[in-house]
Scaffold this active site. Structure first.
Site, PDB file in Angstrom:
ATOM      1  CG  HIS A   1      -2.083   0.922   1.092  1.00  0.00           C
ATOM      2  ND1 HIS A   1      -2.027   2.248   1.413  1.00  0.00           N
ATOM      3  CD2 HIS A   1      -3.337   0.698   0.607  1.00  0.00           C
ATOM      4  CE1 HIS A   1      -3.189   2.809   1.155  1.00  0.00           C
ATOM      5  NE2 HIS A   1      -4.003   1.893   0.651  1.00  0.00           N
TER       6      HIS A   1
ATOM      7  CD  GLU B   1      -8.870  -3.598  -3.823  1.00  0.00           C
ATOM      8  OE1 GLU B   1      -9.925  -4.140  -3.444  1.00  0.00           O
ATOM      9  OE2 GLU B   1      -8.838  -2.625  -4.574  1.00  0.00           O
TER      10      GLU B   1
END
Ligand code: COA
Length: 361
Positions: free
Chosen positions: A252, A305
């Protein structure tokens, strides 16, 4: 616009200041309009969370019960609009269908009204696209259902189980807003030119479509399918990295620890029956270990996700509908940012650094 900013009390506010959400990448904490995301996702409906972010963005209390009624009407209007969408829902890609569908909405010039129209239309267009894509007849919205339950019913064509509807609601709340991510920034840039909310959310869908932003959950499920059993995880993941590919659902830009939304989704998945959760946990552990060994200086953990894929699959959504479903939740956050950006009233125009040659004199 300058005078609007003055009367809104936001004069002097930096274009990146926001009251809508806060992402703490070091601590792994997400605050949504004053509430911890975990708490909100497990206790609030989508309508309540949407009212919360819209209130924060517009600095005007939005009543969740009224919003629920307005969203139900907006879903009904969007259903009536389906015949006017041309070939928008014939797209092979769900994000293209969502982008083209939303682009058919007319901007009224009233951001609050346009927000309701767009938030209500997104699940109707995505569910109708998904069913057409699978060779099925679209199913209309049902008056009296909440947003998440109605979306799921329009997708699967039958009343969903309460557990599945609750899990999907928790997902939609979890992804409702997330700081100045790429699609939200896009929506704010468009709004900052004094353009309308519909244009802003259409542009935001374009940004969300990319696999580095909202396009990862489908590939995460493909990865879990390809790995099949925990024992295969390490070999498979090493093969991906050797082929120069990234591990989807890992890493991320902001979080240096595990994305807190991964934990929320794991909790939301528990009441559902899926055998993928155990596999996902094993793959996450193997991926985190491999990435830590490869890049000890750059912590990379599971992002939202990873468990999105498991949750959306378990509630019965086909994988090609995962990314547009992210849009169905995030469109409320984009709308809140449009309201907030409107109050700031300043053009966002970063300067570029020219590194090309200068003309010869
Ligand atoms: N798998 C393998 N390597 C990864 C990786 C992943 N998931 N994510 C980052 N890296 C590596 C990059 O290859 C790069 O290595 P290099 O310096 O040797 O070139 C390094 O880590 C930094 O990557 P970078 O792309 O600069 O970081 P970023 O902050 O821009 O990346 C993401 C953030 C989310 C785009 C990235 O982690 C990624 O692509 N993840 C997979 C896609 C995904 O899950 N997206 C959903 C995000 S919510």
């Amino acid at each position: 616009m300058a005078s609007e900013a003055k009367s809104s009390g936001l004069e002097g506010v930096n274009a990146a200041d926001t009251a809508i959400s806060h992402v703490d990448g070091e601590q792994g904490r997400l605050v949504i309009a004053g509430a911890d995301a975990e708490q909100l996702a497990l206790t609030a409906t989508f309508e309540q969370a949407a009212a919360r972010v819209l209130s924060a963005g517009g600095a005007l209390a939005v009543d969740p019960v009224e919003l629920a009624t307005q969203l139900a009407l907006a879903r009904a209007s969007a259903w009536e609009a389906l015949p006017r969408l041309g070939d928008a829902l014939d797209a092979t890609d769900g994000m293209e269908a969502l982008r083209a569908g939303l682009a058919h909405l007319w901007a009224s010039g009233d951001d609050r009204a346009d927000a309701v129209t767009a938030i209500g239309a997104a699940p109707v267009f995505v569910a109708a696209w998904s069913r057409k894509h699978r060779g099925l007849q679209p199913v209309p919205p049902t008056p009296g259902l909440d947003h998440a339950t109605d979306y799921l019913k329009m997708t699967i064509g039958a009343p969903p189980s309460p557990a599945a509807a609750r899990a999907l609601g928790a997902y939609l709340v979890t992804v409702i807003d997330h700081g100045m991510n790429a699609s939200t920034f896009t929506a704010r840039v468009v709004t900052s030119t004094a353009s309308d909310l519909i244009s802003a959310v259409v542009a935001a869908v374009g940004a969300l479509k990319g696999p580095l932003h909202g396009g990862a959950p489908g590939p995460v499920l493909d990865m879990l399918d390809a790995i099949g059993t925990p024992a295969n995880a390490e070999t498979w993941l090493l093969g991906e990295l050797a082929a120069g590919r990234r591990i989807m659902g890992m890493g991320h830009r902001i979080y240096r620890v595990r994305d807190p939304r991964a934990a929320v989704l794991e909790l939301a998945i528990k009441p559902l029956s899926t055998d993928r959760l155990a596999l996902a946990r094993a793959v996450e552990t193997a991926a985190a270990k491999i990435l830590r060994e490869r890049k000890p200086d750059r912590p990379m953990a599971a992002n939202v996700e990873f468990y999105t894929a498991v949750l959306l699959d378990a509630v019965g959504l086909p994988r090609e509908q995962f990314s547009p479903t992210f849009g169905v939740g995030r469109i409320a956050g984009w709308s809140a940012h449009v309201l907030e950006q409107r109050r700031v009233g300043k053009l966002i125009r970063p300067a570029s650094t020219y590194i090309g040659p200068m003309p010869q004199l």
